[in-house]
Design a protein around this motif. Structure first.
Motif: not given
Lengths: 379, 330
Positions: B82, B89, B85-86, A356-357, B100, B97
């Motif tokens: 969060x 952003x 954010x994932x 995801x990041x 997770x 995401x």
């Protein structure tokens, strides 16, 4: 279409060299995930480095540790390849767990009702095929519904996980339960159909080792990884699949039917997940029971992301996740406050960071690498 | 069995339906806000689980259900933030995401629970004053005295309408409120615009990122209430993995309701009815049929959703921009 691979080029940031994509970034992501997990351990009032040491000892040093690590690795190679196969068709197969369950049902039903009457040389390959066919069918349906009816594969495969779990529970409680047995599990498969375990093979050549569930399915998994590589990068089918994954319009222009490719890729993907049934049931439990596939489908997503959908990366990532799984089970014995559930946290963190990041760390690292390599050129 | 007795059984079944549907309705409304803004949310499950643990732990530590609710909402909103954010952003994959987040919630709640309370992951049982207890409406004795209808109306009032905890009524109110906000307010229109045609919304001066962040926070709020309900209203403590797929049933219900509030509520009630029925029929022999397989009844919501998604029961169309991160300037 989902960008499951992540798009690496962001405006302004230099392009990441390939070697960095496959080495620096995964290692950095693991480091961040482990550091965050270390913070959790600190929060619990324990020493993170001691926890890490216990996990590594549990995975490698303790008697039988390595066997268990490789046993878990085998399952994770299968589900990692499963997820990667779908990723190559630009699909997200979140249903590995359901496909593993149905694959296990396939192999169990075959061994319980058909296999015993066949000669061993036919029975064993057919049992493996039964797992692959059942798991493949369970992924074929969502693939087909996507291609023909437009159902979203992610949602359908999530639903299929729950349906598979309900089917397994129903069959175990009402049909397959062994007579006189309280917990829902079937009778044992016939002795001769059990896959040889590695410690048995080693004992044959005079090496005595701890008894572990590690069995010859590991070689099946490694063979599947090689086959995966060959299929994707060395056959015209793989070329067609990668074309569909890159651009559906280009594929159509080249005379490739994307719907057909997607359905086929999903079926193969499910077949790979179904092999968990071979390792866990034929190789270890020797009967069918609840929960033999729990968590492997989701962990497989982490493995595929970490391994960048390449078989070599997947085998390495599966080994990492296998180490975590086995090392994590040692935590229960050594700490009052930490249990193997910490492994789920670490896996979640890795998936968060790598999946995801993935775009968060890429641009700064790419800039850093570009900066360093430019410096080198200048000097 | 007399007709009135049979009616009472039926009303009790509906009563159970309402109780199990409450977290589904809240989570489905959360899913609506998220998905209508263009962000897939498979982490309804994880948000609820995190919130349930936060509620159970806080209510035990402080003795106040209200603080439990507040911390549950805070945790769930943090998880929503969060996710934003994932996915907003950093334009990460929304499925991954969400996955997770689910794994983190599943792992962390048990890890922290075992370390803090030493009860295998459970939070300690709460006394009545630390929970949301049933609100009993004033007794309406005359209902039972109404000729003919009395025996039928009275249980509806005492069993079905009265006697739930506050959060059940909050869930029932959340549905029309969601419908009003999404369909009738400027905010809701903008939120839907961002989910359908983000570049058009962007051109009109609406910040896609800000709208999606707000949607995630509202989703966090609603999932927080849902999780709190599970741990300290419906039950007396948090139990590991107590959401048990409810987040996914809510997601299924939202899709089954074709991304519309009222329809999603009906789907939640239908799926809740299946669950209540399965619990009721466990081990019960029915004439001519024998035992109904309760495992298979609990799978009905998933099966129905698959059939619906395949377009065999009308057409369910997702918001057009769902699943795709918005990149300004393309």
């Amino acid at each position: 279409m989902m960008k499951v691979f992540g798009v690496f080029a962001r405006a302004g940031a230099p392009k990441m060299p390939y070697w960095a994509q496959v080495t620096v970034i995964p290692l950095l992501n693991i480091f961040v995930a482990l550091a965050l997990a270390g913070c959790v351990v600190l929060l619990l009032g324990e020493n993170p480095f001691k926890a890490m040491a216990v996990m590594l000892q549990g995975a490698f040093v303790y008697p039988g540790g390595l066997g268990f690590t490789l046993y878990y690795t085998t399952n994770l190679i299968f589900t990692g390849l499963c997820v990667a196969m779908a990723f190559h068709a630009m699909q997200f197969n979140i249903g590995g767990e359901g496909q593993a369950i149905i694959g296990g049902l396939g192999v169990a039903l075959f061994l319980l009702f058909v296999g015993d009457s066949l000669p061993l040389i036919i029975c064993l390959p057919l049992a493996v095929l039964a797992a692959a066919a059942a798991g493949g069918a369970w992924a074929f349906i969502p693939g087909y519904l996507y291609a023909k009816r437009g159902s979203h594969i992610v949602i359908t495969t999530i639903m299929f996980n729950f349906i598979a779990a309900a089917v397994l529970q129903y069959l175990l409680v009402n049909v397959l339960i062994a007579p006189g047995q309280m917990s829902p599990q079937s009778v044992k498969f016939a002795e001769r159909t059990h896959l040889p375990q590695i410690h048995e093979l080693l004992a044959l050549v005079g090496i005595e080792t701890e008894s572990t569930p590690l069995n010859i399915s590991l070689f099946l998994a490694l063979a599947a990884a090689v086959g995966f590589w060959f299929l994707i990068w060395r056959t015209s089918w793989g070329y067609a699949l990668r074309t569909v994954g890159q651009s559906e319009r280009a594929a159509v222009y080249a005379g490739i039917d994307p719907a057909r490719m997607t359905v086929q890729a999903m079926a193969i993907s499910g077949a790979l997940a179904g092999m968990v049934g071979v390792n866990a049931l034929m190789g270890d439990a020797h009967r069918i029971l609840l929960g033999f596939a729990t968590g492997y489908g989701f962990a497989g997503i982490g493995v595929a992301l970490m391994g960048r959908n390449h078989p070599l990366g997947i085998v390495l990532a599966a080994a990492l996740f296998g180490i975590l799984t086995q090392g994590g089970s040692e935590l229960n014995f050594e700490f009052r406050n930490i249990t193997r559930d910490l492994v789920i946290v670490i896996q979640g963190l890795i998936i968060l960071m790598v999946g995801a990041l993935s775009l968060m760390l890429d641009p700064p690292v790419a800039r850093l690498i570009a900066l360093v390599s430019r410096r080198k050129e200048e000097t | 069995m007399s007709a009135a007795e049979f009616w009472l059984l039926f009303v009790l079944l509906l009563d159970a339906t309402l109780r199990v549907s409450t977290p589904l309705m809240l989570a489905a409304m959360a899913g609506l806000f998220s998905e209508r803004s263009g962000v897939v949310d498979i982490s309804l499950e994880g948000k609820m689980l995190g919130a349930a643990f936060a509620a159970g732990a806080t209510a035990y530590a402080t003795g106040s259900p209200w603080l439990g609710l507040a911390v549950a909402i805070a945790v769930s909103c943090f998880m929503g933030g969060l996710h934003a954010f994932a996915t907003v952003t950093h334009r990460g994959d929304q499925m991954i995401s969400g996955l997770a987040a689910n794994m983190l919630a599943a792992g962390l709640t048990v890890t922290l629970g075992i370390a803090w309370f030493q009860q295998g992951g459970d939070t300690p049982p709460l006394p009545a004053e630390a929970r949301f207890s049933p609100l009993n409406f004033p007794e309406l004795a005359f209902l039972a005295d109404i000729p003919l209808l009395g025996p039928y109306l009275a249980p509806v009032y005492t069993e079905l309408l009265s006697g739930h905890n506050l959060l059940v009524y909050v869930a029932l109110a959340a549905v029309p409120l969601t419908a009003w906000v999404l369909m009738r307010t400027r905010f809701g229109m903008r939120l839907r615009a961002v989910g359908e045609a983000p570049s058009a919304a962007d051109t009109a001066g609406i910040s896609v990122a800000a709208m999606r962040y707000q949607a995630q926070l509202i989703a966090g709020l609603l999932c927080g209430v849902a999780g709190c309900y599970l741990a300290i209203a419906h039950s007396a403590n948090f139990v590991p993995h107590m959401t048990a797929g409810k987040g996914f049933i809510a997601l299924a219900a939202m899709i089954f309701g074709k991304w519309r509030p009222k329809q999603a509520m009906y789907a939640c009630l239908l799926f809740g009815f299946f669950e209540a029925l399965a619990a009721r029929l466990q081990g019960v022999e029915i004439a001519y049929i024998g035992q109904l397989p309760s495992n298979l009844i609990t799978a009905l919501p998933y099966i129905l959703t698959v059939i619906l998604l395949a377009g065999f029961i009308g057409k369910a169309t997702a918001p057009a921009a769902i699943g795709t991160p918005y990149v300004k300037g393309r």
